[in-house]
Design a protein around this motif. Structure first.
Motif, short mmCIF file in Angstrom:
data_model
loop_
_atom_site.label_atom_id
_atom_site.label_comp_id
_atom_site.label_asym_id
_atom_site.label_seq_id
_atom_site.Cartn_x
_atom_site.Cartn_y
_atom_site.Cartn_z
N GLU A 133 62.25 12.52 -13.81
CA GLU A 133 62.24 12.56 -12.33
C GLU A 133 62.94 13.81 -11.80
O GLU A 133 62.63 14.30 -10.72
CB GLU A 133 62.99 11.31 -11.79
N TRP A 134 63.84 14.32 -12.62
CA TRP A 134 64.64 15.44 -12.11
C TRP A 134 63.82 16.73 -11.99
O TRP A 134 64.26 17.75 -11.53
CB TRP A 134 65.91 15.66 -12.95
N VAL A 135 62.61 16.67 -12.36
CA VAL A 135 61.78 17.87 -12.23
C VAL A 135 61.69 18.28 -10.74
O VAL A 135 61.75 19.45 -10.40
CB VAL A 135 60.39 17.59 -12.83
N ASP A 136 61.57 17.22 -9.88
CA ASP A 136 61.48 17.52 -8.43
C ASP A 136 62.78 18.23 -7.95
O ASP A 136 62.71 19.19 -7.15
CB ASP A 136 61.30 16.21 -7.63
N ALA A 137 63.94 17.73 -8.47
CA ALA A 137 65.23 18.32 -8.07
C ALA A 137 65.31 19.77 -8.53
O ALA A 137 65.73 20.67 -7.77
CB ALA A 137 66.37 17.52 -8.69
N VAL A 138 64.80 19.98 -9.71
CA VAL A 138 64.83 21.35 -10.24
C VAL A 138 63.92 22.23 -9.41
O VAL A 138 64.28 23.38 -9.11
CB VAL A 138 64.36 21.33 -11.73
N THR A 139 62.81 21.65 -8.99
CA THR A 139 61.87 22.42 -8.16
C THR A 139 62.55 22.84 -6.85
O THR A 139 62.42 23.98 -6.39
CB THR A 139 60.63 21.56 -7.86
N ALA A 140 63.33 21.85 -6.28
CA ALA A 140 64.02 22.12 -5.02
C ALA A 140 65.06 23.22 -5.23
O ALA A 140 65.18 24.14 -4.40
CB ALA A 140 64.67 20.83 -4.51
N GLU A 157 70.86 30.32 -13.38
CA GLU A 157 70.49 30.78 -14.73
C GLU A 157 70.69 29.65 -15.76
O GLU A 157 69.90 29.48 -16.67
CB GLU A 157 71.35 31.99 -15.11
N GLU A 158 71.80 28.92 -15.51
CA GLU A 158 72.07 27.80 -16.44
C GLU A 158 70.95 26.74 -16.36
O GLU A 158 70.48 26.22 -17.38
CB GLU A 158 73.43 27.16 -16.06
N ILE A 159 70.61 26.50 -15.07
CA ILE A 159 69.54 25.50 -14.84
C ILE A 159 68.24 25.98 -15.51
O ILE A 159 67.54 25.22 -16.18
CB ILE A 159 69.34 25.26 -13.33
N ASN A 160 67.99 27.29 -15.31
CA ASN A 160 66.75 27.87 -15.88
C ASN A 160 66.73 27.71 -17.40
O ASN A 160 65.73 27.33 -17.99
CB ASN A 160 66.69 29.35 -15.46
N ARG A 161 67.87 27.98 -18.03
CA ARG A 161 67.93 27.89 -19.49
C ARG A 161 67.74 26.45 -19.94
O ARG A 161 67.00 26.16 -20.88
CB ARG A 161 69.30 28.42 -19.96
N SER A 162 68.37 25.53 -19.21
CA SER A 162 68.25 24.10 -19.57
C SER A 162 66.81 23.64 -19.43
O SER A 162 66.25 22.96 -20.31
CB SER A 162 69.15 23.24 -18.65
N VAL A 163 66.20 24.07 -18.32
CA VAL A 163 64.80 23.63 -18.09
C VAL A 163 63.88 24.16 -19.17
O VAL A 163 63.00 23.47 -19.68
CB VAL A 163 64.35 24.09 -16.68
N LYS A 164 64.12 25.43 -19.51
CA LYS A 164 63.26 26.02 -20.56
C LYS A 164 63.40 25.26 -21.88
O LYS A 164 62.40 24.98 -22.58
CB LYS A 164 63.64 27.49 -20.76
N ALA A 165 64.70 24.94 -22.17
CA ALA A 165 64.92 24.21 -23.44
C ALA A 165 64.23 22.85 -23.42
O ALA A 165 63.57 22.44 -24.40
CB ALA A 165 66.42 24.02 -23.64
#
Lengths: 481, 219
Positions: A133-140, A157-165
């Motif tokens: 579900e947190w994909v929407d939060a990440v999108t925001a 950047e941290e969020i970006n790295r986590s999402v990529k992983a």
């Protein structure tokens, strides 16, 4: 003078004498005209009447014979078709027993395979869980524009790295899931193939059963037609009987040829057993009769063998024997046939020896040198004769089959021929009867031609009387001028 | 009941007819060969061997054959060189024929010429032999020049009985005197024909070509 016949009045002029006699006889012939006519007519009736009667009786007999033949033909056809239907049902029963006996097992196997395939299919349907579900939060968060704040940049950047992983991990899981589903689908193939084969087998069995059912339908149709006694069924049966008759005759002729060869093989050696100089009749040697008897006994044993094997049905008594007795009789017939075949082989060998002995004697009498033995080549005819002597009795045994066909079809063919013959005879008698009656009329006319002169006179007298009579009558009636 | 008896009687009558009405010997053939060994005719004896061989090859099991010589007095069993009624079994008959051939060969190689020729005595002896065999066809073959010469003591001028027997003169060679006057040859054969026919013979024939014997034996 003395040589002239008694009736010649003027010797040397027979024609004139005959004419005179004719003229003398004419009045008497005229006088006897009515009785002679009567006699000729009576003779015509006497001969023609019974012939017509006989012709009528023959036609009635032919009709009766035809009806009887028809009844026999239809009965035979009914019996034969009934047997064929029974045989078809036996085949169907055998098919059902052989193929459909294992049907429950087949069904179970099919169900197992279907269940397995369904299970696999279900497993194939399981897809990896959707993204969290947190994909929407990440999108925001991703929509937040960078404003140079170092903290925000680091967070992003941290969020970006986590999402990529997480993305890489999810993708890897997705691929693994598809790989496992592909493996499951690969595992499908043998089951599909097995399922396909099982279904094809079941289909073939059902098709075979359907073919049998079609054959039964055809036979049933024929049986119904025979039962309804239709012309078509009768014609078909008659044609079939005629074909059988000719085919059986042909095969019997071939068998007769075989029997003749057999006879030639054993007639000479039989003379060694029963003597060559003994005669049963004026021209029939005992040895030849003995050879014929052996061949007939072989044929009879073959007949019994075929009968006990239930291939032919010539003897109802054998056909109705109990199973044990039938088997016993079959073995007895077979053993006797085997023994006779052995005897024939021995006789064939003896024949060869006798011929060789006779040849040697003739060569010694002719004072010529005996031909040198040809080694194994000279033994080929001997071996051939022995083999032939052994085989022919068994080959003759099969004569029972065409013999049965011949006997059965001969009834139809013979009956038909008898009907045709009777009808032909009836027509011939009728024609002869009519000819005789017409001949009597011709003779009457010829008789009248012979006495034409007195008849002309009679007619003239009658006409003149007839011409006078009306006038006299008229006068008497008062028609006086 | 009567019908059944009739059905049973028919094959029995047939069997009785077949076995009783035909005499087995009716079909048999008996041949008596007289071989002249007198005078110059003794030179022809080699041909007699050929005739015997031919007969041995032609006669069937059950047939009879006797070979006798014609000497000064021939009405004697001692003049029969070889005789046999061939066995009904072909193998045994062949063995008998071999023995007979050997005997006749021995005779032809050691035959000596006789002074006189008693053909009549040989015929009487042959008729006796043939009648004893009981064969259906009886034949006397005379291998001779048909010139009979008897001594004074021998009596042969009486009627003889050759009823139902065929008499065949074989290889009747011409004598020197026949060449001078052929009527002598014709006359000699004619005398024999009359004599044989007067004796009741079934047939009289003269065969000079041995190959014609075949047709004779088959007829």
């Amino acid at each position: 003078m003395a040589d002239s016949p008694f009736w010649v009045i003027w010797p040397g002029n027979a024609a004139l004498s005959a004419l005179v006699w004719f003229v003398i006889a004419m009045p008497f012939l005229y006088a006897a005209r009515a009785p002679v006519h009567g006699v000729l007519l009576a003779v015509g009736q006497l001969a023609g009447g019974p012939l017509r009667l006989a012709a009528r009786w023959l036609l009635a007999s032919a009709h009766e014979m035809r009806e009887r033949n028809r009844a026999v033909l239809l009965a035979q056809g009914r019996e034969e078709t009934g047997e064929r239907i029974a045989r078809e049902f036996e085949r169907v029963a055998a098919l059902v027993k052989r193929d459909l006996e294992g049907y429950p097992a087949l069904q179970r196997k099919l169900l197992d395979e279907v269940t397995r395939v369904e299970e696999d299919y279900r497993q194939c349907g399981e897809v990896p869980p959707p993204p969290p579900e947190w994909v929407d939060a990440v999108t925001a968060i991703a929509k937040i524009k960078p404003n140079g704040n170092e903290l925000i940049v680091r967070v992003l950047e941290e969020i970006n790295r986590s999402v990529k992983a997480i993305h890489d991990k999810t993708l890897a899981e997705y691929r693994r899931a598809y790989e496992s589903r592909h493996k499951i689908l690969d595992g499908f193939m043998p089951f599909w193939r097995s399922l396909d084969k099982t279904l094809a087998r079941a289909d073939a069995k059902m098709t075979s059963l359907a073919e049998r059912a079609t054959a039964i339908d055809a036979q049933m149709e024929k049986y119904e037609q025979i039962t309804r006694k239709t012309e078509r069924a009768e014609h078909a049966l008659a044609v079939s009987a005629l074909t059988q008759f000719f085919v059986a005759s042909l095969v019997l002729a071939v068998a007769a040829g075989g029997a003749l060869v057999n006879f030639k093989l054993i007639a000479l050696p039989m003379s060694e057993m029963v003597g060559a100089g003994d005669y049963l009749t004026a021209s029939l040697r005992t040895s030849e009769v003995a050879a014929l008897v052996i061949i007939f006994v072989e044929a009879t044993m073959g007949l019994f063998l075929m009968e006990t094997l239930r291939i032919t049905h010539l003897f109802p008594r054998i056909h109705n024997l109990g199973e044990f007795m039938r088997r016993r009789m079959m073995w007895i017939a077979f053993v006797l046939l085997l023994a006779l075949a052995g005897i024939e082989a021995a006789l064939a060998l003896m024949r060869d020896m006798l011929i060789a002995d006779k040849q040697a004697l003739l060569q010694s009498l002719a004072a010529t040198q005996a031909a040198a033995p040809e080694g194994w080549l000279s033994r080929i005819p001997t071996a051939g004769q022995m083999l032939l002597g052994f085989i022919l009795p068994f080959a003759l045994a099969f004569v029972a089959i065409p013999l049965e066909s011949f006997i059965h079809s001969a009834r139809t063919v013979g009956g038909g021929a008898a009907v045709v013959l009777t009808r032909t005879l009836a027509v011939a008698l009728r024609v002869i009867g009519n000819l005789i009656r017409q001949l009597a009329r011709v003779l009457i006319t010829l008789y009248d031609i012979t006495i034409v002169l007195p008849l002309l006179v009679e007619r003239w007298v009658k006409q003149s009387r007839a011409a006078r009579k009306p006038r006299a009558t008229g006068y008497e009636a008062g028609e006086r001028p | 009941m009567r019908r059944r008896a009739f059905v049973l009687c028919v094959p029995l009558l047939g069997l009785a007819w077949a076995t009783g009405c035909t005499e087995p010997r009716d079909h048999a053939q008996a041949v008596y060969l007289l071989v002249d060994t007198s005078g110059t005719y003794a030179e022809e004896i080699g041909k007699a061997q050929l005739i015997v061989n031919y007969l041995l090859g032609s006669l069937q099991p059950g047939d009879s054959l006797a070979v006798a010589r014609v000497r000064s007095r021939s009405f004697s069993e001692k003049d029969i060189i070889a005789k046999a009624t061939f066995d009904n079994r072909p193998s045994q008959a062949n063995a008998q024929k071999r023995v007979m051939k050997d005997r006749v060969e021995a005779f032809t190689s050691s035959a000596r010429g006789s002074v006189n020729t008693d053909i009549t005595g040989g015929l009487i002896q042959g008729a006796q032999f043939l009648n004893e065999t009981g064969a259906g066809k009886k034949t006397i073959l005379i291998f001779s020049d048909m010139q009979e010469e008897l001594d004074r003591a021998t009596v042969r001028d009486f009627p003889i009985d050759l009823k139902d027997i065929r008499v065949v003169a074989v290889n009747v060679v011409k004598l020197k005197t026949d060449n001078i006057d052929p009527r002598r040859y014709m006359g000699r054969l004619e005398v024999w024909q009359k004599r044989v026919q007067a004796a009741g013979a079934r047939e009289w024939r003269v065969i000079n070509d041995i190959e014609h014997l075949d047709a004779l034996l088959k007829s």
